[in-house]
Design a protein around this motif. Structure first.
Motif, PDB file in Angstrom:
ATOM      1  N   UNK A  50      -4.939  11.160  -6.329  1.00 14.84           N
ATOM      2  CA  UNK A  50      -4.763   9.752  -5.932  1.00 14.84           C
ATOM      3  C   UNK A  50      -4.173   9.740  -4.523  1.00 14.84           C
ATOM      4  N   UNK A  51      -4.961   9.317  -3.553  1.00 12.30           N
ATOM      5  CA  UNK A  51      -4.497   9.327  -2.173  1.00 12.30           C
ATOM      6  C   UNK A  51      -3.816   8.039  -1.742  1.00 12.30           C
ATOM      7  N   UNK A  52      -4.144   6.933  -2.394  1.00 11.98           N
ATOM      8  CA  UNK A  52      -3.627   5.627  -1.982  1.00 11.98           C
ATOM      9  C   UNK A  52      -3.546   4.729  -3.207  1.00 11.98           C
ATOM     10  N   UNK A 100       0.852  -1.183   0.000  1.00 10.29           N
ATOM     11  CA  UNK A 100       0.000   0.000   0.000  1.00 10.29           C
ATOM     12  C   UNK A 100       0.894   1.240   0.000  1.00 10.29           C
ATOM     13  N   UNK A 101       0.694   2.109  -0.978  1.00 13.75           N
ATOM     14  CA  UNK A 101       1.444   3.357  -1.056  1.00 13.75           C
ATOM     15  C   UNK A 101       0.498   4.517  -0.765  1.00 13.75           C
ATOM     16  N   UNK A 102       0.792   5.265   0.314  1.00 16.22           N
ATOM     17  CA  UNK A 102       0.038   6.480   0.638  1.00 16.22           C
ATOM     18  C   UNK A 102       0.704   7.603  -0.153  1.00 16.22           C
ATOM     19  N   UNK A 103      -0.036   8.214  -1.055  1.00 19.96           N
ATOM     20  CA  UNK A 103       0.541   9.206  -1.959  1.00 19.96           C
ATOM     21  C   UNK A 103       0.498  10.575  -1.296  1.00 19.96           C
ATOM     22  N   UNK A 104       1.648  10.970  -0.758  1.00 15.84           N
ATOM     23  CA  UNK A 104       1.784  12.246  -0.050  1.00 15.84           C
ATOM     24  C   UNK A 104       2.862  13.055  -0.759  1.00 15.84           C
ATOM     25  N   UNK A 105       3.637  13.842  -0.031  1.00 18.27           N
ATOM     26  CA  UNK A 105       4.748  14.578  -0.619  1.00 18.27           C
ATOM     27  C   UNK A 105       5.632  13.626  -1.413  1.00 18.27           C
TER      28      UNK A 105
END
Length: 105
Positions: free
Chosen positions: A59-61, A2-7
């Protein structure tokens, strides 16, 4: 994974959940980028590649699963929450760990 798309956006976060030797090839036409990001890009004269490195572009996740498991992994998500964003490919050690394909390719 799971990749949390942040900075760092998609290019900075997706590779963290991919095994060594695998790259994610993101299809930018697979989801609708919210209009706010277009406004930021146009008003600030920001290059599209920089936008994807800086923001999540809507895309948040990202769930990185085997293709055979993709349908089952998507079941708990509603239609608005799921898109097939990327495919994986074997990559040579010197290649980028994620790439964004232009919209429509």
């Amino acid at each position: 994974g799971v990749a949390h798309i942040t900075g760092g956006g998609i290019p900075g976060n997706l590779p963290r959940v991919l095994p060594e030797g695998v790259a994610g090839q993101v299809d930018r036409s697979s989801w609708r980028v919210p209009p706010l990001f277009d406004l930021i890009r146009q008003t600030g004269n920001v290059d599209e590649a920089e936008m994807f490195r800086t923001f999540n572009m809507g895309v948040g996740m990202i769930l990185a699963v085997a293709e055979a498991d993709a349908q089952a992994a998507a079941l708990p998500l509603n239609e608005a929450q799921r898109s097939l964003l990327a495919r994986t490919a074997t990559r040579p050690p010197s290649a980028a760990r994620s790439t964004a394909l232009p919209a429509g390719e």
